[in-house]
Design a protein around this motif. Structure first.
Motif, PDB file in Angstrom:
ATOM      1  N   PRO A 138       7.441   7.172   3.433  1.00 31.99           N
ATOM      2  CA  PRO A 138       7.038   8.487   2.917  1.00 31.99           C
ATOM      3  C   PRO A 138       8.086   9.566   3.161  1.00 31.99           C
ATOM      4  O   PRO A 138       8.305  10.434   2.299  1.00 31.99           O
ATOM      5  N   MET A 139       8.744   9.507   4.329  1.00 30.58           N
ATOM      6  CA  MET A 139       9.769  10.508   4.616  1.00 30.58           C
ATOM      7  C   MET A 139      10.973  10.321   3.711  1.00 30.58           C
ATOM      8  O   MET A 139      11.550  11.298   3.214  1.00 30.58           O
ATOM      9  N   VAL A 140      11.355   9.065   3.471  1.00 41.19           N
ATOM     10  CA  VAL A 140      12.452   8.785   2.549  1.00 41.19           C
ATOM     11  C   VAL A 140      12.111   9.303   1.160  1.00 41.19           C
ATOM     12  O   VAL A 140      12.924   9.951   0.498  1.00 41.19           O
ATOM     13  N   GLY A 141      10.876   9.038   0.706  1.00 35.48           N
ATOM     14  CA  GLY A 141      10.455   9.483  -0.614  1.00 35.48           C
ATOM     15  C   GLY A 141      10.485  10.984  -0.755  1.00 35.48           C
ATOM     16  O   GLY A 141      10.951  11.521  -1.776  1.00 35.48           O
ATOM     17  N   GLN A 142      10.006  11.699   0.261  1.00 33.60           N
ATOM     18  CA  GLN A 142       9.991  13.165   0.143  1.00 33.60           C
ATOM     19  C   GLN A 142      11.395  13.746   0.125  1.00 33.60           C
ATOM     20  O   GLN A 142      11.708  14.622  -0.680  1.00 33.60           O
ATOM     21  N   ILE A 159      -6.010   0.864  -1.525  1.00 33.64           N
ATOM     22  CA  ILE A 159      -6.646   2.164  -1.749  1.00 33.64           C
ATOM     23  C   ILE A 159      -5.678   3.298  -1.449  1.00 33.64           C
ATOM     24  O   ILE A 159      -5.520   4.241  -2.242  1.00 33.64           O
ATOM     25  N   LEU A 160      -4.997   3.198  -0.308  1.00 24.65           N
ATOM     26  CA  LEU A 160      -4.056   4.241   0.083  1.00 24.65           C
ATOM     27  C   LEU A 160      -2.841   4.291  -0.829  1.00 24.65           C
ATOM     28  O   LEU A 160      -2.337   5.369  -1.163  1.00 24.65           O
ATOM     29  N   GLY A 161      -2.375   3.133  -1.296  1.00 25.12           N
ATOM     30  CA  GLY A 161      -1.170   3.078  -2.102  1.00 25.12           C
ATOM     31  C   GLY A 161      -1.381   3.480  -3.547  1.00 25.12           C
ATOM     32  O   GLY A 161      -0.506   4.096  -4.170  1.00 25.12           O
ATOM     33  N   LEU A 162      -2.534   3.134  -4.118  1.00 25.94           N
ATOM     34  CA  LEU A 162      -2.793   3.458  -5.521  1.00 25.94           C
ATOM     35  C   LEU A 162      -3.225   4.908  -5.719  1.00 25.94           C
ATOM     36  O   LEU A 162      -3.060   5.458  -6.813  1.00 25.94           O
ATOM     37  N   ILE A 189      -0.661   7.295  -7.066  1.00 26.74           N
ATOM     38  CA  ILE A 189      -0.221   6.938  -8.420  1.00 26.74           C
ATOM     39  C   ILE A 189      -1.197   7.470  -9.459  1.00 26.74           C
ATOM     40  O   ILE A 189      -0.806   8.035 -10.487  1.00 26.74           O
ATOM     41  N   PHE A 190      -2.496   7.316  -9.190  1.00 30.51           N
ATOM     42  CA  PHE A 190      -3.519   7.770 -10.136  1.00 30.51           C
ATOM     43  C   PHE A 190      -3.924   9.224  -9.903  1.00 30.51           C
ATOM     44  O   PHE A 190      -4.422   9.882 -10.824  1.00 30.51           O
ATOM     45  N   SER A 191      -3.733   9.741  -8.690  1.00 26.27           N
ATOM     46  CA  SER A 191      -4.084  11.131  -8.393  1.00 26.27           C
ATOM     47  C   SER A 191      -2.962  11.791  -7.594  1.00 26.27           C
ATOM     48  O   SER A 191      -3.146  12.179  -6.430  1.00 26.27           O
ATOM     49  N   PRO A 192      -1.769  11.933  -8.179  1.00 25.69           N
ATOM     50  CA  PRO A 192      -0.651  12.535  -7.440  1.00 25.69           C
ATOM     51  C   PRO A 192      -0.939  13.988  -7.094  1.00 25.69           C
ATOM     52  O   PRO A 192      -1.587  14.711  -7.861  1.00 25.69           O
ATOM     53  N   LEU A 193      -0.451  14.415  -5.948  1.00 23.01           N
ATOM     54  CA  LEU A 193      -0.674  15.787  -5.493  1.00 23.01           C
ATOM     55  C   LEU A 193       0.520  16.684  -5.775  1.00 23.01           C
ATOM     56  O   LEU A 193       0.605  17.792  -5.270  1.00 23.01           O
ATOM     57  N   GLY A 194       1.444  16.209  -6.581  1.00 24.63           N
ATOM     58  CA  GLY A 194       2.613  16.995  -6.927  1.00 24.63           C
ATOM     59  C   GLY A 194       3.581  16.157  -7.733  1.00 24.63           C
ATOM     60  O   GLY A 194       3.261  15.038  -8.171  1.00 24.63           O
ATOM     61  N   VAL A 195       4.773  16.686  -7.931  1.00 23.50           N
ATOM     62  CA  VAL A 195       5.820  15.966  -8.662  1.00 23.50           C
ATOM     63  C   VAL A 195       7.060  15.903  -7.766  1.00 23.50           C
ATOM     64  O   VAL A 195       7.268  16.781  -6.915  1.00 23.50           O
ATOM     65  N   PRO A 196       7.888  14.879  -7.927  1.00 26.76           N
ATOM     66  CA  PRO A 196       9.109  14.796  -7.105  1.00 26.76           C
ATOM     67  C   PRO A 196      10.023  15.983  -7.347  1.00 26.76           C
ATOM     68  O   PRO A 196      10.250  16.392  -8.487  1.00 26.76           O
ATOM     69  N   GLY A 197      10.543  16.566  -6.277  1.00 28.69           N
ATOM     70  CA  GLY A 197      11.483  17.671  -6.391  1.00 28.69           C
ATOM     71  C   GLY A 197      12.917  17.192  -6.300  1.00 28.69           C
ATOM     72  O   GLY A 197      13.202  15.994  -6.395  1.00 28.69           O
ATOM     73  N   PHE A 232       6.906   5.260  -0.995  1.00 30.64           N
ATOM     74  CA  PHE A 232       8.005   6.097  -1.486  1.00 30.64           C
ATOM     75  C   PHE A 232       7.459   7.127  -2.480  1.00 30.64           C
ATOM     76  O   PHE A 232       7.789   8.309  -2.415  1.00 30.64           O
ATOM     77  N   PHE A 233       6.628   6.651  -3.416  1.00 33.95           N
ATOM     78  CA  PHE A 233       6.069   7.549  -4.431  1.00 33.95           C
ATOM     79  C   PHE A 233       5.144   8.573  -3.783  1.00 33.95           C
ATOM     80  O   PHE A 233       5.131   9.751  -4.173  1.00 33.95           O
ATOM     81  N   LEU A 234       4.352   8.135  -2.814  1.00 34.74           N
ATOM     82  CA  LEU A 234       3.480   9.071  -2.098  1.00 34.74           C
ATOM     83  C   LEU A 234       4.312  10.178  -1.460  1.00 34.74           C
ATOM     84  O   LEU A 234       3.967  11.370  -1.570  1.00 34.74           O
ATOM     85  N   GLY A 235       5.390   9.808  -0.800  1.00 36.99           N
ATOM     86  CA  GLY A 235       6.236  10.806  -0.166  1.00 36.99           C
ATOM     87  C   GLY A 235       6.903  11.730  -1.161  1.00 36.99           C
ATOM     88  O   GLY A 235       6.995  12.944  -0.943  1.00 36.99           O
ATOM     89  N   ALA A 236       7.360  11.172  -2.288  1.00 32.30           N
ATOM     90  CA  ALA A 236       8.057  11.976  -3.295  1.00 32.30           C
ATOM     91  C   ALA A 236       7.153  13.026  -3.920  1.00 32.30           C
ATOM     92  O   ALA A 236       7.637  14.067  -4.381  1.00 32.30           O
ATOM     93  N   THR A 237       5.845  12.783  -3.949  1.00 34.69           N
ATOM     94  CA  THR A 237       4.901  13.729  -4.562  1.00 34.69           C
ATOM     95  C   THR A 237       4.139  14.546  -3.524  1.00 34.69           C
ATOM     96  O   THR A 237       3.090  15.118  -3.832  1.00 34.69           O
TER      97      THR A 237
END
Length: 443
Positions: free
Chosen positions: A31-35, A162-165, A168-176, A248-253
Motif C-alpha cells: 500500500p505504501m508503494v502504491g500511494q 474482500i479486502l482486495g476487491l 477496485i469496485f469502490s475506490p476512494l480516490g484516483v492515483p496522483g 498496490f491499487f488500494l494504496g494508489a487510490t
C-alpha cells in the motif's frame, strides 16, 4: 512408478506455502508503494514483484533441487561456517526477530484497537495465546497441509478477497502523481522495496517444511519432490502476486483518505474503516492476525526441523517448545527494540541468502563449485559488513568507508551485487581454464 499427489493436496500445499510467506510486512509494504508511486504504480509494482515474488520462488526452486535443506544448498562451505550461517538465519527469521514480530504486529493491529487501555499485560496474554496456538500446530510438522493449507488459509484468502476487491469496485480516490524517488525511477524503487521484504530468507527456511509435508503424504523420490515443490511454489507465487497487485491499487487510490500515512498499515486501517466502518477494522484485524499466525507456524516449524537435525538427542517437540518460549520473551520487548537489535544482522544475512539461491540454481554447471561458492560468499560478507558499518557509523568509520561509495548500489544496500558478479564470473573462468582433463570437479 511415479508418485502422485492429489489435486486437492496440491492446492492445499500451495495455499500452505502462500500463507507462510504472507506475513504482516507483506501486507504493509505494497500500500505504501502504491500511494507513493501513484500514476507510476505499475512500473513500481513490476519491480516489486520481481524481487518480492520472483526471488522467493527461485529460492524454493533452488532448495528443492538440492533436497530441501539449508545444509544441502550451502554444502560447499566449510562445515563450521555452514552451521554458523544456518543457525544465524534460522534464529533471526525464527525466534529472535521475525516470529516475535508477527505477534507484535497482530496485537497492535488486531487487538489493541479494541481495548480501552492496551498495555504490557494484555500484550503478554495475547502473545501467550498466539504462541500456544502456533506451538500446537507446529509440533506436527507433517500435518501442516491439513491445519494451515486446508483450514486456516482458505479463511485468510476469503478475507483477503474482500479486502482486495473493495478498492477496485469502490475506490476512494484516483492515483496522483508519483512522489519522492518514484518520480525518477519507479521500477528501481519498487525493485528495492521488494528486495527488502526479506522473503528470500524465508524461502531458504520453508523449503524443508515443503519437503517434510510432501514426504508425509507419500512423495518420497527426488524427482517427485522437486516436481511438486515447484508446483506448490508457483501456486504460492501467484497468490502473493494477486494480493500485492490489489494492495498496490488500494494504496494508489488512498491519498484522499490517508494523505500523510506513517506506514502502509495506517493506509490499510483507514481504508478498511472508511469502506466498512467498525466491521472493516475487524476484517483487517482478522486478516493480519491469520497472516501472522501462519507465518509464525511456518518459521517455528522450519527452525525446529533444522535444529532437530543438529541436536539429535533433543526431541523435535522440545525444540518447538523452547523456540516458542523464546518467541514469547522477544514478543514482549517492543517492536522498535527488536528492529534496532537485529536489522544489522539481517543486512548481512540477506545478501548471503540471495547468493546461495542463485548459486544453488547454477551449481551443476559450475566447473569448480567450491571455489566459486567460497570466493563469492567471502566478498559478499565483507561488503555487507561494510554496508552495516556505514549505516550505523560505528566509531565514526564513515571516512574510512567512503572509498567504497564508488561501487554501484552503495546507497541502497546493494554494494555487494556488482563485485560478487565479477567474482562469480572470474571463478567460473578460472575453473574452465584449470579444469582437469578428466573433467573431475576439484576445489
Amino acid at each position: 512408478m511415479k508418485q502422485k499427489l492429489s489435486l486437492q493436496n496440491i492446492v492445499g500445499m500451495g495455499f500452505m506455502v502462500f500463507a507462510m510467506f504472507l506475513g504482516a510486512g507483506n501486507l504493509i509494504f505494497p500500500p505504501m508503494v502504491g500511494q507513493l508511486a501513484g500514476q507510476d504504480m505499475w512500473p513500481a509494482a513490476l519491480g516489486f514483484l520481481i524481487t518480492g515474488v520472483g526471488l522467493p520462488l527461485l529460492g524454493i526452486v533452488a532448495i528443492s533441487r538440492v533436497g530441501g535443506g539449508f545444509n544441502e544448498i550451502s554444502g560447499e562451505m566449510p562445515r563450521a561456517l555452514m552451521i554458523a550461517l544456518g543457525s544465524c538465519i534460522y534464529l533471526i527469521i525464527g525466534p529472535l526477530y521475525a516470529v516475535p514480530r508477527t505477534a507484535l504486529v497482530s496485537y497492535e493491529v488486531g487487538i489493541a484497537p479494541f481495548l480501552d487501555q492496551p498495555g504490557k499485560f494484555s500484550q503478554l496474554v495475547f502473545s501467550l495465546i498466539f504462541f500456544s496456538i502456533a506451538w500446537y500446530l507446529s509440533i506436527r510438522p507433517g500435518k501442516l497441509l491439513e491445519s494451515v493449507g486446508k483450514l486456516i488459509t482458505p479463511a485468510l484468502i476469503a478475507l483477503l478477497v474482500i479486502l482486495g476487491l473493495a478498492p477496485i469496485f469502490s475506490p476512494l480516490g484516483v492515483p496522483g502523481h508519483a512522489t519522492g524517488t518514484y518520480t525518477e525511477a519507479p521500477f528501481i524503487k519498487g525493485f528495492l522495496e521488494g528486495y527488502m521484504t526479506m522473503d528470500a530468507l524465508a524461502a531458504l527456511m520453508f523449503g524443508i517444511v515443503i519437503i517434510t509435508n510432501l514426504k508425509s503424504h507419500g512423495i518420497k523420490d527426488k524427482a517427485s519432490l522437486f516436481h511438486y515443490s515447484i508446483i506448490t511454489g508457483i501456486i504460492a507465487a501467484i497468490g502473493l502476486a494477486l494480493v500485492y497487485v490489489s494492495l498496490f491499487f488500494l494504496g494508489a487510490t488512498s491519498r484522499e483518505v490517508a494523505p500523510e500515512p506513517g506506514n502502509g498499515g495506517q493506509i490499510l486501517t483507514v481504508y478498511a474503516e472508511t469502506l466498512f466502518g467498525t466491521t472493516g477494522i475487524a476484517l483487517l484485524a482478522a486478516v493480519v492476525t491469520l497472516a501472522c499466525l501462519t507465518t509464525a507456524i511456518g518459521c517455528i516449524t522450519a527452525a525446529s526441523e533444522y535444529f532437530d537435525e543438529m541436536f539429535e538427542r533433543v526431541s523435535y517437540r522440545t525444540i518447538v517448545t523452547i523456540i516458542s518460549l523464546i518467541c514469547i520473551f522477544f514478543a514482549n520487548m517492543g517492536l522498535n527494540e527488536i528492529i534496532d537489535l537485529f536489522i544489522p544482522v539481517l543486512l548481512i544475512l540477506y545478501p548471503i541468502s540471495i547468493s546461495l539461491i542463485f548459486l544453488g540454481l547454477i551449481r551443476d554447471w559450475l566447473p569448480r563449485p567450491v571455489l566459486t561458492y567460497r570466493a563469492t560468499l567471502i566478498i559478499i560478507f565483507t561488503l555487507s559488513v561494510i554496508d552495516v558499518l556505514r549505516i550505523k557509523d560505528y566509531a565514526g568509520l564513515e571516512p574510512l568507508l567512503q572509498p567504497f561509495s564508488i561501487i554501484p548500489g552503495y546507497d541502497v544496500h546493494m554494494v555487494w551485487l556488482l563485485p560478487s558478479l565479477v567474482v562469480l564470473f572470474v571463478t567460473i573462468l578460472l575453473g574452465l581454464l584449470r579444469r582437469p582433463a578428466s573433467n573431475c570437479q576439484t576445489p
